[in-house]
Design a protein around this motif. Structure first.
Motif, mmCIF file in Angstrom:
data_model
loop_
_atom_site.group_PDB
_atom_site.id
_atom_site.type_symbol
_atom_site.label_atom_id
_atom_site.label_comp_id
_atom_site.label_asym_id
_atom_site.label_seq_id
_atom_site.Cartn_x
_atom_site.Cartn_y
_atom_site.Cartn_z
ATOM 1 N N VAL A 83 0.831 -1.075 0.278
ATOM 2 C CA VAL A 83 -0.102 -0.034 -0.026
ATOM 3 C C VAL A 83 0.917 1.269 0.095
ATOM 4 C CG1 VAL A 83 -2.157 -0.848 1.051
ATOM 5 C CG2 VAL A 83 -0.458 -0.227 2.536
ATOM 6 N N THR A 84 1.829 1.300 0.543
ATOM 7 C CA THR A 84 2.868 2.335 0.872
ATOM 8 C C THR A 84 3.438 2.866 -0.551
ATOM 9 O OG1 THR A 84 3.573 1.735 2.920
ATOM 10 C CG2 THR A 84 4.802 3.569 1.879
ATOM 11 N N SER A 85 3.939 1.743 -1.540
ATOM 12 C CA SER A 85 4.229 1.942 -2.620
ATOM 13 C C SER A 85 3.262 2.375 -3.668
ATOM 14 C CB SER A 85 5.210 0.633 -3.066
ATOM 15 O OG SER A 85 4.728 0.124 -4.317
ATOM 16 N N ALA A 86 2.179 1.930 -3.680
ATOM 17 C CA ALA A 86 0.925 2.541 -4.625
ATOM 18 C C ALA A 86 0.672 3.944 -4.150
ATOM 19 C CB ALA A 86 -0.045 1.383 -4.262
ATOM 20 N N LEU A 87 0.758 4.245 -2.778
ATOM 21 C CA LEU A 87 0.382 5.455 -2.449
ATOM 22 C C LEU A 87 1.626 6.635 -2.777
ATOM 23 C CD1 LEU A 87 -0.956 8.060 -0.904
ATOM 24 C CD2 LEU A 87 0.437 7.285 1.139
ATOM 25 N N PHE A 88 2.876 6.181 -2.503
ATOM 26 C CA PHE A 88 3.968 7.104 -3.012
ATOM 27 C C PHE A 88 3.873 7.343 -4.553
ATOM 28 C CE2 PHE A 88 7.188 6.006 0.690
ATOM 29 C CZ PHE A 88 6.294 6.842 1.504
ATOM 30 N N LYS A 89 3.353 6.139 -5.276
ATOM 31 C CA LYS A 89 3.809 6.484 -6.776
ATOM 32 C C LYS A 89 2.414 7.744 -7.128
ATOM 33 C CE LYS A 89 5.301 2.152 -8.029
ATOM 34 N NZ LYS A 89 4.992 0.641 -8.153
ATOM 35 N N MET A 90 1.322 7.547 -6.271
ATOM 36 C CA MET A 90 0.319 8.706 -6.557
ATOM 37 C C MET A 90 0.893 10.006 -6.275
ATOM 38 S SD MET A 90 -2.884 9.042 -7.676
ATOM 39 C CE MET A 90 -3.965 7.347 -7.710
ATOM 40 N N GLU A 91 1.719 10.025 -4.836
ATOM 41 C CA GLU A 91 2.221 11.401 -4.723
ATOM 42 C C GLU A 91 2.922 11.892 -5.723
ATOM 43 O OE1 GLU A 91 3.787 10.755 -0.686
ATOM 44 O OE2 GLU A 91 1.897 10.741 0.385
ATOM 45 N N THR A 92 3.918 11.109 -6.288
ATOM 46 C CA THR A 92 4.950 11.271 -7.142
ATOM 47 C C THR A 92 4.188 11.874 -8.255
ATOM 48 O OG1 THR A 92 6.761 9.658 -6.200
ATOM 49 C CG2 THR A 92 6.950 10.437 -8.597
ATOM 50 N N MET A 93 3.271 11.207 -8.785
ATOM 51 C CA MET A 93 2.451 11.608 -10.167
ATOM 52 C C MET A 93 1.971 12.879 -9.902
ATOM 53 S SD MET A 93 -1.049 10.100 -11.691
ATOM 54 C CE MET A 93 -0.797 8.573 -11.665
ATOM 55 N N GLU A 94 1.054 13.233 -8.939
ATOM 56 C CA GLU A 94 0.531 14.569 -8.656
ATOM 57 C C GLU A 94 1.576 15.580 -8.612
ATOM 58 O OE1 GLU A 94 -2.062 15.615 -9.224
ATOM 59 O OE2 GLU A 94 -2.633 17.239 -7.690
ATOM 60 N N HIS A 95 2.593 15.145 -7.825
ATOM 61 C CA HIS A 95 4.004 16.189 -7.865
ATOM 62 C C HIS A 95 4.421 16.544 -8.980
ATOM 63 C CE1 HIS A 95 6.243 18.495 -4.906
ATOM 64 N NE2 HIS A 95 7.387 18.031 -5.318
ATOM 65 N N PHE A 96 4.773 15.789 -9.846
ATOM 66 C CA PHE A 96 5.224 15.685 -11.153
ATOM 67 C C PHE A 96 4.285 16.622 -11.882
ATOM 68 C CE2 PHE A 96 6.019 13.026 -15.318
ATOM 69 C CZ PHE A 96 6.812 14.165 -15.821
ATOM 70 N N ALA A 97 2.885 16.312 -11.925
ATOM 71 C CA ALA A 97 1.807 17.287 -12.472
ATOM 72 C C ALA A 97 2.002 18.600 -12.216
ATOM 73 C CB ALA A 97 0.355 16.522 -12.324
ATOM 74 N N LYS A 98 2.062 18.794 -11.160
ATOM 75 C CA LYS A 98 2.243 20.033 -10.520
ATOM 76 C C LYS A 98 3.395 21.085 -11.064
ATOM 77 C CE LYS A 98 -0.259 19.847 -5.994
ATOM 78 N NZ LYS A 98 -0.009 19.585 -4.776
ATOM 79 N N ILE A 99 4.560 20.121 -11.094
ATOM 80 C CA ILE A 99 5.837 20.685 -11.476
ATOM 81 C C ILE A 99 5.782 21.128 -13.285
ATOM 82 C CG2 ILE A 99 8.524 20.337 -12.073
ATOM 83 C CD1 ILE A 99 8.193 18.807 -9.099
ATOM 84 N N MET A 100 5.137 20.188 -13.869
ATOM 85 C CA MET A 100 4.881 20.223 -15.217
ATOM 86 C C MET A 100 3.838 21.418 -15.587
ATOM 87 S SD MET A 100 6.701 18.156 -17.018
ATOM 88 C CE MET A 100 6.107 17.935 -18.637
ATOM 89 N N LEU A 101 3.003 21.660 -14.594
ATOM 90 C CA LEU A 101 2.119 22.927 -14.948
ATOM 91 C C LEU A 101 2.836 23.991 -14.766
ATOM 92 C CD1 LEU A 101 -0.819 23.646 -15.254
ATOM 93 C CD2 LEU A 101 -1.230 23.382 -12.941
#
Ligand SMILES: [Zn+2]
Length: 260
Positions: free
Chosen positions: A168-186
């Motif tokens: 569960v932690t690894s799946a959550l961390f990927k979601m966090e990384t994805m959202e952070h990446f999206a913010k940086i790209m924006l």
């Protein structure tokens, strides 16, 4: 996976609280599941906010969706979760949420596929957009599995995002990384330039990925051959003469008022 069902249930509840507190879901949105040692799946129930979930609210189902334990009804997206577990033996947790920035990319039709951030290339690779299908249907499960056979994190067109992991932690961390990446790209997009990493540097990151034993089938980026940022979008159409006159007139009136 060697954790007891009780520990995994607590992990699921904790992860739900985090996705709610991060603002990745609103109201009763999103769903989370985890596979335990005996092959059963712990699933979040339908119609319960992830911020207020308790371990006793969780449902346990078998791989075909038959309820094994619990008093609530499993998530409306159970089909999607079960299809993922059937397709991926290495996956023991699935998180589906609607994080605002990543979902914005999914609505805009812009995949997060550019090779720009080392940690994203290493931890996730590329994040494509799976085609839209109605939530809760087998169609959506089929589309999502087609992508997740290759990727660990995907955007869902006009809907949200989904990540998988060995726990569960690894799946959550990927979601966090994805959202952070999206913010940086924006932000990079707003600043007017997205500088892609050169292929040589991407290769080095891919070697690291192999060294860390991270699943290497997920493509690091999908920009053909070069890993360079795509050409900037064409400039917007110039305003029509009518629009221009109107803008000039409004500006003139505002300036008059400010002077006065
Ligand atoms: Zn959803």
């Amino acid at each position: 996976m060697s954790a007891s069902i009780f520990t995994v249930k607590k992990d699921v509840v904790e992860m739900c609280r985090r996705i709610y507190n991060h603002g990745y879901v609103a109201a009763n949105d999103g769903n989370v599941s985890a596979r335990v040692d005996d092959g059963h799946i712990i699933m979040t129930p339908t119609g319960v906010s992830k911020g207020f979930l308790k371990t006793q609210d969780l449902v346990v189902v078998d791989i075909d969706g038959n309820k094994v334990a619990g008093t609530t009804r499993p998530s409306s997206e159970s089909k999607m979760h079960l299809a993922i577990y059937k397709a991926r033996e290495d996956v023991n947790a699935v998180v589906h949420a609607h994080p605002a920035t990543a979902t914005g990319f999914a609505v805009a039709g812009i995949p997060l596929t550019q090779c720009v951030l080392p940690e994203v290339i290493i931890a996730i690779g590329s994040i494509p957009i799976a085609e839209y299908a109605t939530p809760g249907t087998q169609d959506l499960a089929d589309v999502v599995v087609r992508y997740l056979n290759q990727y660990d994190a995907i955007l869902m067109e006009n809907h949200g995002a989904i990540t998988v992991g060995s726990d569960v932690t690894s799946a959550l961390f990927k979601m966090e990384t994805m959202e952070h990446f999206a913010k940086i790209m924006l932000v990079a997009h707003q600043l007017g330039n997205i500088h892609g990493l050169p292929p040589r540097d991407v290769e080095t990151l891919l070697d690291l990925r192999k060294k860390f034993g991270i699943r290497s089938t997920a493509p690091a980026c999908t920009i053909e051959g070069t890993c360079e940022a795509p050409p900037p979008k064409e400039k917007p159409e110039p305003s029509s003469p009518v629009q221009s006159n109107l803008i000039e007139e409004v500006t003139r009136q505002v300036m008059e008022k400010l002077k006065g």
